[in-house]
Design an enzyme around this catalytic site. Structure first.
Site, mmCIF file in Angstrom:
data_model
loop_
_atom_site.group_PDB
_atom_site.id
_atom_site.type_symbol
_atom_site.label_atom_id
_atom_site.label_comp_id
_atom_site.label_asym_id
_atom_site.label_seq_id
_atom_site.Cartn_x
_atom_site.Cartn_y
_atom_site.Cartn_z
ATOM 1 N N ASP A 205 0.844 -1.207 0.000
ATOM 2 C CA ASP A 205 0.000 0.000 0.000
ATOM 3 C C ASP A 205 0.879 1.256 0.000
ATOM 4 O OD1 ASP A 205 0.809 -0.778 2.573
ATOM 5 O OD2 ASP A 205 -1.092 -0.281 3.547
ATOM 6 N N ASP A 233 0.576 -1.755 -13.675
ATOM 7 C CA ASP A 233 -0.396 -0.874 -14.340
ATOM 8 C C ASP A 233 -0.247 0.552 -13.817
ATOM 9 O OD1 ASP A 233 -1.417 -3.082 -15.720
ATOM 10 O OD2 ASP A 233 -3.504 -2.437 -15.459
HETATM 11 MG MG MG Z 1 -1.951 -6.863 -15.503
#
Ligand code: MG
Ligand code: IPM
Length: 350
Positions: A205, A233
């Site tokens: 996190d 991503d």
């Molecule tokens: Mg992926």
């Protein structure tokens, strides 16, 4: 894929190489033609090759199939069958495309790291179960890591950091997960034999937040399968677009190269998709599997100049600005690549 293959053919022509291309169905088109996302013939051909260049697979047509028969299961099976446990995703914005990053210009300029994602274990390959439950259903996904699995990927992480700025950030969730505690113990133990590497441990996190707030601290990020999927991503967004990021997956046999983006079914057949992630996957293949660094640099520097001169596909064009299609982008790149060679030959003859 066609644009990437064209670039490889340019390398063969201009540098006197001979590549043998063999094309096999995989994912959606393989489901259509054979019923399975990873046909035995495709797998055998991958095993027999020196490298695998993979196109994005999937689409709404196959989304309603049961999980084990969807295009994505073919991808997981291919990774498993080839023993691909290393996944490398370089995150570095092009200077000319820095304004695409959601980060401030100053921070965007500091983004330059690699994500090493463990690719063969974790919750991806544990048992997935759905049972009946008084409330309806009960679903379980098992996450598993062994010492040996953590060691082999960490070994690669240390080596990669050694070849860069010698900073390794190991990302886990050791405040909650047993797999992460094993991960952290193992990486910490291995650090003793890599005294020149600066090692940090971050909870996932916090790592996500730090990537956005202070990306300059990262050089090589080492993490597990699921966290690597998510963080890569995020990293791609920081670099400006998921369409620009290639990846390499390695194991004991042939390595596999694929862009990290998906198949974007809404763009299919319209000649508007960006070929950049696929082209960079091909140049990564030249450099890493075939030792053709000069050829890879030839492609990448032509791409750099194309971006600097303002050529854009729709996904990276400023609102209202002109964009070229996939085919034209490939043609412009081809022309740019040939121009460098001409320039080089002229200066050699002079
Ligand atoms: Mg992926
Ligand atoms: C990726 C993709 C895959 C993954 C999907 C398509 C199964 O998101 O390569 O990042 O989760 O590994």
């Amino acid at each position: 894929m066609q644009a990437a293959v064209n670039v490889l053919k340019d390398c063969a022509t201009e540098f006197g190489h001979r590549f043998e291309f063999a094309e096999f169905p995989f994912g959606g088109c393989a489901i259509d033609s054979t019923g399975a996302p990873l046909p035995a013939e495709t797998l055998a051909a991958c095993r027999a090759s020196d490298a695998v260049l993979l196109g994005a697979v999937g689409g709404p047509r196959w989304d309603s199939l049961p999980v084990g028969r969807r295009p994505e299961s073919g991808l997981l099976a291919l990774r498993q069958e080839l023993g691909l446990y290393i996944n490398l995703r370089p995150i570095r914005p092009y200077p000319a495309l820095r304004t695409l990053s959601p980060l401030t210009a100053n921070r965007a300029g500091q983004v330059d790291f690699e994500i090493i994602r463990e690719l063969a274990g974790d919750i991806y390959f544990g048992k997935h179960r759905v049972e009946a439950d008084p409330s309806g259903e009960r679903a379980t996904d098992e996450a598993v890591y062994t010492t040996a699995e953590v060691e082999r990927i960490a070994q690669y992480g240390f080596a990669r950091a050694q070849a860069r700025k010698k900073r390794l950030a190991s990302v886990d969730k050791a405040n909650v997960l047993a797999t992460s505690q094993l991960w952290r113990r193992t990486v910490t133990r291995m650090a003793a034999s890599h005294p020149d590497i600066h090692l940090d441990h971050l909870y996932v996190d916090n790592a996500a937040m730090q990537m956005v707030l202070a990306p300059a601290q990262f050089d090589v990020i080492l993490t597990s399968n699921l966290f690597g999927d998510i963080l890569s991503d995020l990293g791609a967004a920081l670099a400006g677009s998921i369409g620009l990021i290639p990846s390499m997956s390695c194991g004991p046999g042939p390595s596999l190269y694929e862009p990290i983006h998906g198949s974007a079914p809404s763009l299919a057949g319209k000649d508007v998709a960006s070929p950049v992630g696929q082209i960079l996957s091909a140049s990564m293949m030249l450099r890493e599997s075939f030792g053709l660094a000069r050829e890879a640099t030839w492609i990448e520097s032509a791409l750099d100049r194309l971006f600097s001169s303002g050529v854009r596909t729709a996904d990276i064009a400023e609102p209202g600005a002109a964009a070229v299609g996939c085919r034209e982008f490939g043609e412009r790149l081809h022309a740019e690549m040939l121009q460098t060679l001409q320039h080089h030959r002229q200066s050699q003859n002079a």
